[in-house]
Structure formats: C-alpha cells, structure tokens
Motif scaffolding. Structure first.
Motif, PDB file in Angstrom:
ATOM      1  N   GLU A 324       0.816  -1.221   0.000  1.00 46.72           N
ATOM      2  CA  GLU A 324       0.000   0.000   0.000  1.00 46.72           C
ATOM      3  C   GLU A 324       0.843   1.262   0.000  1.00 46.72           C
ATOM      4  O   GLU A 324       0.376   2.344  -0.389  1.00 46.72           O
ATOM      5  CB  GLU A 324      -0.946  -0.008   1.204  1.00 46.72           C
ATOM      6  N   ASP A 325       2.120   1.144   0.452  1.00 45.42           N
ATOM      7  CA  ASP A 325       3.037   2.276   0.401  1.00 45.42           C
ATOM      8  C   ASP A 325       3.829   2.316  -0.902  1.00 45.42           C
ATOM      9  O   ASP A 325       4.730   3.132  -1.060  1.00 45.42           O
ATOM     10  CB  ASP A 325       4.004   2.235   1.587  1.00 45.42           C
ATOM     11  N   LYS A 326       3.506   1.382  -1.806  1.00 46.08           N
ATOM     12  CA  LYS A 326       4.180   1.276  -3.102  1.00 46.08           C
ATOM     13  C   LYS A 326       5.687   1.065  -2.921  1.00 46.08           C
ATOM     14  O   LYS A 326       6.513   1.744  -3.521  1.00 46.08           O
ATOM     15  CB  LYS A 326       3.897   2.513  -3.958  1.00 46.08           C
ATOM     16  N   VAL A 327       6.019   0.085  -2.061  1.00 40.57           N
ATOM     17  CA  VAL A 327       7.412  -0.265  -1.771  1.00 40.57           C
ATOM     18  C   VAL A 327       7.654  -1.732  -2.126  1.00 40.57           C
ATOM     19  O   VAL A 327       6.824  -2.596  -1.824  1.00 40.57           O
ATOM     20  CB  VAL A 327       7.751  -0.027  -0.290  1.00 40.57           C
ATOM     21  N   ILE A 328       8.769  -1.994  -2.761  1.00 41.19           N
ATOM     22  CA  ILE A 328       9.250  -3.349  -3.031  1.00 41.19           C
ATOM     23  C   ILE A 328      10.566  -3.518  -2.291  1.00 41.19           C
ATOM     24  O   ILE A 328      11.420  -2.618  -2.315  1.00 41.19           O
ATOM     25  CB  ILE A 328       9.462  -3.579  -4.542  1.00 41.19           C
ATOM     26  N   VAL A 329      10.739  -4.655  -1.626  1.00 42.65           N
ATOM     27  CA  VAL A 329      12.019  -4.991  -1.005  1.00 42.65           C
ATOM     28  C   VAL A 329      12.553  -6.246  -1.684  1.00 42.65           C
ATOM     29  O   VAL A 329      11.903  -7.297  -1.661  1.00 42.65           O
ATOM     30  CB  VAL A 329      11.885  -5.228   0.514  1.00 42.65           C
ATOM     31  N   LYS A 330      13.700  -6.121  -2.314  1.00 41.75           N
ATOM     32  CA  LYS A 330      14.337  -7.284  -2.934  1.00 41.75           C
ATOM     33  C   LYS A 330      15.255  -7.958  -1.922  1.00 41.75           C
ATOM     34  O   LYS A 330      16.088  -7.299  -1.294  1.00 41.75           O
ATOM     35  CB  LYS A 330      15.129  -6.865  -4.177  1.00 41.75           C
ATOM     36  N   CYS A 331      15.090  -9.266  -1.765  1.00 44.74           N
ATOM     37  CA  CYS A 331      15.937 -10.062  -0.877  1.00 44.74           C
ATOM     38  C   CYS A 331      16.234 -11.372  -1.575  1.00 44.74           C
ATOM     39  O   CYS A 331      15.716 -11.653  -2.653  1.00 44.74           O
ATOM     40  CB  CYS A 331      15.257 -10.276   0.475  1.00 44.74           C
ATOM     41  N   THR A 348      19.869   4.030   2.381  1.00 42.08           N
ATOM     42  CA  THR A 348      19.690   5.161   3.294  1.00 42.08           C
ATOM     43  C   THR A 348      18.889   4.750   4.529  1.00 42.08           C
ATOM     44  O   THR A 348      18.275   3.682   4.564  1.00 42.08           O
ATOM     45  CB  THR A 348      18.969   6.312   2.588  1.00 42.08           C
ATOM     46  N   GLU A 349      18.868   5.645   5.515  1.00 41.38           N
ATOM     47  CA  GLU A 349      18.058   5.415   6.716  1.00 41.38           C
ATOM     48  C   GLU A 349      16.576   5.308   6.345  1.00 41.38           C
ATOM     49  O   GLU A 349      15.849   4.467   6.894  1.00 41.38           O
ATOM     50  CB  GLU A 349      18.260   6.565   7.716  1.00 41.38           C
ATOM     51  N   ASN A 350      16.142   6.141   5.422  1.00 41.25           N
ATOM     52  CA  ASN A 350      14.746   6.097   4.993  1.00 41.25           C
ATOM     53  C   ASN A 350      14.416   4.759   4.345  1.00 41.25           C
ATOM     54  O   ASN A 350      13.350   4.172   4.595  1.00 41.25           O
ATOM     55  CB  ASN A 350      14.457   7.240   4.020  1.00 41.25           C
ATOM     56  N   GLU A 351      15.327   4.249   3.518  1.00 38.56           N
ATOM     57  CA  GLU A 351      15.102   2.956   2.869  1.00 38.56           C
ATOM     58  C   GLU A 351      15.089   1.831   3.895  1.00 38.56           C
ATOM     59  O   GLU A 351      14.318   0.864   3.759  1.00 38.56           O
ATOM     60  CB  GLU A 351      16.171   2.733   1.798  1.00 38.56           C
ATOM     61  N   LEU A 352      15.926   1.934   4.911  1.00 39.75           N
ATOM     62  CA  LEU A 352      15.899   0.959   6.003  1.00 39.75           C
ATOM     63  C   LEU A 352      14.526   0.940   6.661  1.00 39.75           C
ATOM     64  O   LEU A 352      13.944  -0.123   6.901  1.00 39.75           O
ATOM     65  CB  LEU A 352      16.978   1.292   7.034  1.00 39.75           C
ATOM     66  N   MET A 353      13.994   2.117   6.958  1.00 37.88           N
ATOM     67  CA  MET A 353      12.691   2.201   7.611  1.00 37.88           C
ATOM     68  C   MET A 353      11.579   1.653   6.720  1.00 37.88           C
ATOM     69  O   MET A 353      10.657   0.978   7.186  1.00 37.88           O
ATOM     70  CB  MET A 353      12.396   3.649   7.994  1.00 37.88           C
ATOM     71  N   ALA A 355      11.960  -0.651   4.464  1.00 35.28           N
ATOM     72  CA  ALA A 355      12.125  -2.103   4.441  1.00 35.28           C
ATOM     73  C   ALA A 355      11.558  -2.734   5.709  1.00 35.28           C
ATOM     74  O   ALA A 355      10.854  -3.756   5.650  1.00 35.28           O
ATOM     75  CB  ALA A 355      13.598  -2.461   4.280  1.00 35.28           C
ATOM     76  N   ILE A 356      11.878  -2.144   6.856  1.00 31.94           N
ATOM     77  CA  ILE A 356      11.369  -2.668   8.125  1.00 31.94           C
ATOM     78  C   ILE A 356       9.840  -2.665   8.140  1.00 31.94           C
ATOM     79  O   ILE A 356       9.196  -3.644   8.546  1.00 31.94           O
ATOM     80  CB  ILE A 356      11.923  -1.855   9.312  1.00 31.94           C
ATOM     81  N   LYS A 357       9.257  -1.579   7.671  1.00 29.86           N
ATOM     82  CA  LYS A 357       7.798  -1.471   7.665  1.00 29.86           C
ATOM     83  C   LYS A 357       7.171  -2.539   6.780  1.00 29.86           C
ATOM     84  O   LYS A 357       6.189  -3.194   7.165  1.00 29.86           O
ATOM     85  CB  LYS A 357       7.392  -0.073   7.183  1.00 29.86           C
ATOM     86  N   LYS A 358       7.746  -2.737   5.598  1.00 29.25           N
ATOM     87  CA  LYS A 358       7.180  -3.726   4.676  1.00 29.25           C
ATOM     88  C   LYS A 358       7.363  -5.147   5.206  1.00 29.25           C
ATOM     89  O   LYS A 358       6.443  -5.974   5.138  1.00 29.25           O
ATOM     90  CB  LYS A 358       7.823  -3.591   3.296  1.00 29.25           C
ATOM     91  N   ILE A 359       8.554  -5.452   5.724  1.00 28.80           N
ATOM     92  CA  ILE A 359       8.813  -6.792   6.256  1.00 28.80           C
ATOM     93  C   ILE A 359       7.908  -7.084   7.454  1.00 28.80           C
ATOM     94  O   ILE A 359       7.340  -8.175   7.580  1.00 28.80           O
ATOM     95  CB  ILE A 359      10.298  -6.931   6.639  1.00 28.80           C
ATOM     96  N   THR A 360       7.752  -6.108   8.339  1.00 30.15           N
ATOM     97  CA  THR A 360       6.883  -6.269   9.511  1.00 30.15           C
ATOM     98  C   THR A 360       5.449  -6.548   9.087  1.00 30.15           C
ATOM     99  O   THR A 360       4.778  -7.448   9.607  1.00 30.15           O
ATOM    100  CB  THR A 360       6.936  -5.003  10.387  1.00 30.15           C
ATOM    101  N   ARG A 361       4.984  -5.776   8.121  1.00 28.82           N
ATOM    102  CA  ARG A 361       3.618  -5.952   7.623  1.00 28.82           C
ATOM    103  C   ARG A 361       3.439  -7.338   7.002  1.00 28.82           C
ATOM    104  O   ARG A 361       2.424  -8.009   7.222  1.00 28.82           O
ATOM    105  CB  ARG A 361       3.308  -4.852   6.615  1.00 28.82           C
ATOM    106  N   ALA A 362       4.457  -7.783   6.256  1.00 24.61           N
ATOM    107  CA  ALA A 362       4.383  -9.089   5.588  1.00 24.61           C
ATOM    108  C   ALA A 362       4.358 -10.228   6.608  1.00 24.61           C
ATOM    109  O   ALA A 362       3.542 -11.154   6.498  1.00 24.61           O
ATOM    110  CB  ALA A 362       5.567  -9.254   4.640  1.00 24.61           C
TER     111      ALA A 362
END
Length: 370
Positions: A324-331, A348-353, A355-362
């Motif tokens: 919903e935040d239009k974020v993709i995390v490649k792992c 960046t710090e923003n990208e870290l945050m 990623a954390i938000k998306k992983i937590t949600r998943a």
C-alpha cells in the motif's frame, strides 16, 4: 510497461514504486569521486606492466594487508582460483576448507574443474570456524595411494560473521607445523576489519595469500586484489593470463578501486542498519520468522523462515509485490528456510525504515499465529 529511473540505490517506476534492493552488497553504484577518477585515469597496457594506475592500486593494496605485492584480478573467484593453483602446484594436491566456503559452494568448484585440485570440506562451526582436530585427522599420509595435503582456505567474513582472531592464530601455527599453505578468501575483509576493530594486516598475519573484493561493500564497479609474496604474485600473473584475465588498459577500473581503498565507506553504518533490521524482525515475536542476532556481526541478516508457513522463495516473491506504500524490497532466498538481506553504503536510513515497515507488515500477515 514500467519506466525505470535510478536514484541512489532505490529504483522508481513512473514515480510510483520504490525499490529497496537488499539482495547483495555487489549492487553498489560507483560514487561521483570514482567516476571522476575513472574519467581522468592515466592508463597503459597492464599485461606489459605499464598501467600506472593499476600499479598504484596494487602497491596500495599490498601495503594495507602487510604483504609484499598484489595483483588486480577480475573477481574474487579468479583470485581464489589463482591462489589455489599456485599453492597446490603438484598434480594430485588436496586443499581444505569449511563446508560453507564460497570456494566450495559458489565458484563452480573451479579448483577441481580448472586447477585439478581436490577440495576436502570440514564442518563449519556456528561461528564460521572449523575444528582443527578434524583438519588434522583429514591430512593425508605420505602414501602413493593418497593425494598431497597442500593448502587450507579460510573465508572471512563468512555469512556475515567475523572469524575469531584467536582461532586464526591457532590455525596459522598449525599450518606452519604441518607445512601447509594458508589462503584467506577475504572478499569482505574490510567488514571483518571494521567489525572487529582490527587492522586488516593483523587479521591476515601469517597467511600466505589473501583476496579481497573492491566491488562489494567498498563500492567499486568491478575487481578484486590477490596479495602475497613477490614470487607468489609473479606466478599469479602467469596464471591470470591463461585464465583470460589480462585486461590491458584496465587503469580505468583500477582508478575506482583506488578511491575505494583511500575512502573506505562507513561500513559501521552498514553493520548498524543490519542489526536494526534483524532486531526489528525479532521484535515481532513471530515463531515462523526469526533471526539469530549472534550471527549479525557485519552487514548481513539471515532470516529463518518456517517453510511450512511459506517457503523462503515465495516470501522473497511476496516482498517484490508493491504494498500500500508502493514499496518493493528485494531479498535473496538461499534455500527453503533462509532469506538474506545485505546492507551497503547506498541504502539510506529512509530505505531501512521502508524495508522494516514492509517486512513487519508481511510477517504479521503471513504468520497465522499473529
């Protein structure tokens, strides 16, 4: 069809989807200083030994690890193979390494395929070491029926972990006692150095050779250094040539490597970001997704996944779907139950945050117990 615009290390499609790419630290882009150095590089034919920028890079690298000489090679895989072929210079030679070693698992076993050298694995302990008593038990006798024990290979870091210096000193003494050569696959040597607060020269003390990569956390576009004695490097030049590694006016690439070594990125920040991500995953208190924090010593996070809940590969695919935040995390899914995240200077710090938000949600959505 998506249109790709690249900014820093995030990629934006049509200004809509942001990608945080944590597959590997090989994804770094050359910095502005590197590009300027490449543009202005003084070059010559390196096969003739006439590229001044390559010479400076090799001299700098050798000095930084406390060895006599160095050679610029295409990759860590090539550097490791050259080292194995030099140290195991008699047909029927055998080399020893951990069973998780990159040389064994991820280099097409070039030691055997190209060098005619048998790699005999030793069980890696949880901290990346192996049992020296097991090594001793596997050394060959002086019998016509057996290969010749020649070389021990150590990877440092290994899966993001720093090999304890006390164990390295013990291994150096053992190899000297048993007339074994010792090579370090130090692809991420500088992460080990920063993470342990020890100079690289101290880490490789007593080793006969070492490779380290410029194209991972150090951020250069390509290349590795193989370091050792002057005689060793002279032989390395011959083997590099037969492997197709003579690169002519390669100073344009060596220039970026020089910038990397003279301005080593703030690897401490990469390590901190990795630990923050790992801790955030554990804070969810999922029984299906977790990280052993004792293994998060540098820039890598290995998340254990209950494959009965979701196989690691499917989790990685799930993370590639915009949320919903239009974020993709490649792992990277390493097997059915392990997912890897790797940090580097351009995350960046923003990208870290993000990623954390998306992983937590998943994880919250996928774990049926949450």
């Amino acid at each position: 069809m998506y249109y790709e615009k690249i900014s820093s290390c995030s990629t934006t499609y049509d200004g809509e989807v942001t990608i945080v790419d944590l597959r590997s630290d090989t994804l770094t882009k050359p910095t502005k200083k590197m590009k300027e150095a490449m543009y202005n590089a003084e070059v010559g034919d390196d096969v003739y030994g006439e590229d001044p920028t390559v010479k400076e890079l090799e001299e700098t690298a050798a000095k930084m690890v406390g060895m006599e000489a160095a050679i610029f090679v295409c990759s860590g895989t090539m550097g490791n193979l050259i080292a194995i072929m030099i140290h195991c210079n008699v047909r029927g030679s055998e080399a020893y390494c951990g069973d998780s070693a990159h040389s064994l698992l991820h280099e097409q076993c070039g030691a055997s395929q190209v060098g005619g050298v048998s790699l005999r694995p030793l069980k890696n302990n949880a901290d990346g070491t192996f049992d020296i008593c097991e090594l001793q038990s596997k050394l060959r006798k002086d019998r016509d029926h057996e290969p010749l024990s020649k070389l021990v290979i150590v990877e440092n870091t290994i899966n993001g972990m720093i090999i304890p210096q006390s164990w390295l000193k013990e291994l150096v003494s053992f190899c000297k006692e048993h007339d074994l050569k010792l090579h370090m696959d130090g692809a991420r040597l500088w992460n080990a150095s920063v993470g342990s607060r020890q100079e690289a020269e101290e880490i490789v003390s007593g080793f006969d050779s070492v490779t380290f990569c410029l194209s991972k956390g150090l951020g250069a576009p390509v290349g590795s250094l193989l370091c050792g004695s002057k005689n060793f490097i002279a032989e390395a030049r011959r083997i590099r040539k037969v492997l197709g590694g003579g690169m002519r006016q390669v100073g344009v690439l060596a220039a970026a490597g020089l910038v990397a070594l003279k301005h080593i990125p703030n690897l401490v920040n990469d390590h901190k970001k990795a630990y923050v991500l790992a801790s955030s995953i554990n804070d969810i208190q999922s029984t299906a997704f977790s990280v052993d924090l004792s293994t998060v010593q540098t820039n890598m996070v290995f998340m254990e996944v209950d494959s009965n809940v979701i196989p690691a590969a499917r989790f990685a695919q799930y993370m590639r779907q915009p949320d919903e935040d239009k974020v993709i995390v490649k792992c990277l899914a390493l097997n059915d139950s392990v997912v890897r995240f790797v940090f580097y200077s351009q995350i960046t710090e923003n990208e870290l945050m993000l990623a954390i938000k998306k992983i937590t949600r998943a994880i919250t959505k996928l774990d049926p117990k949450l």
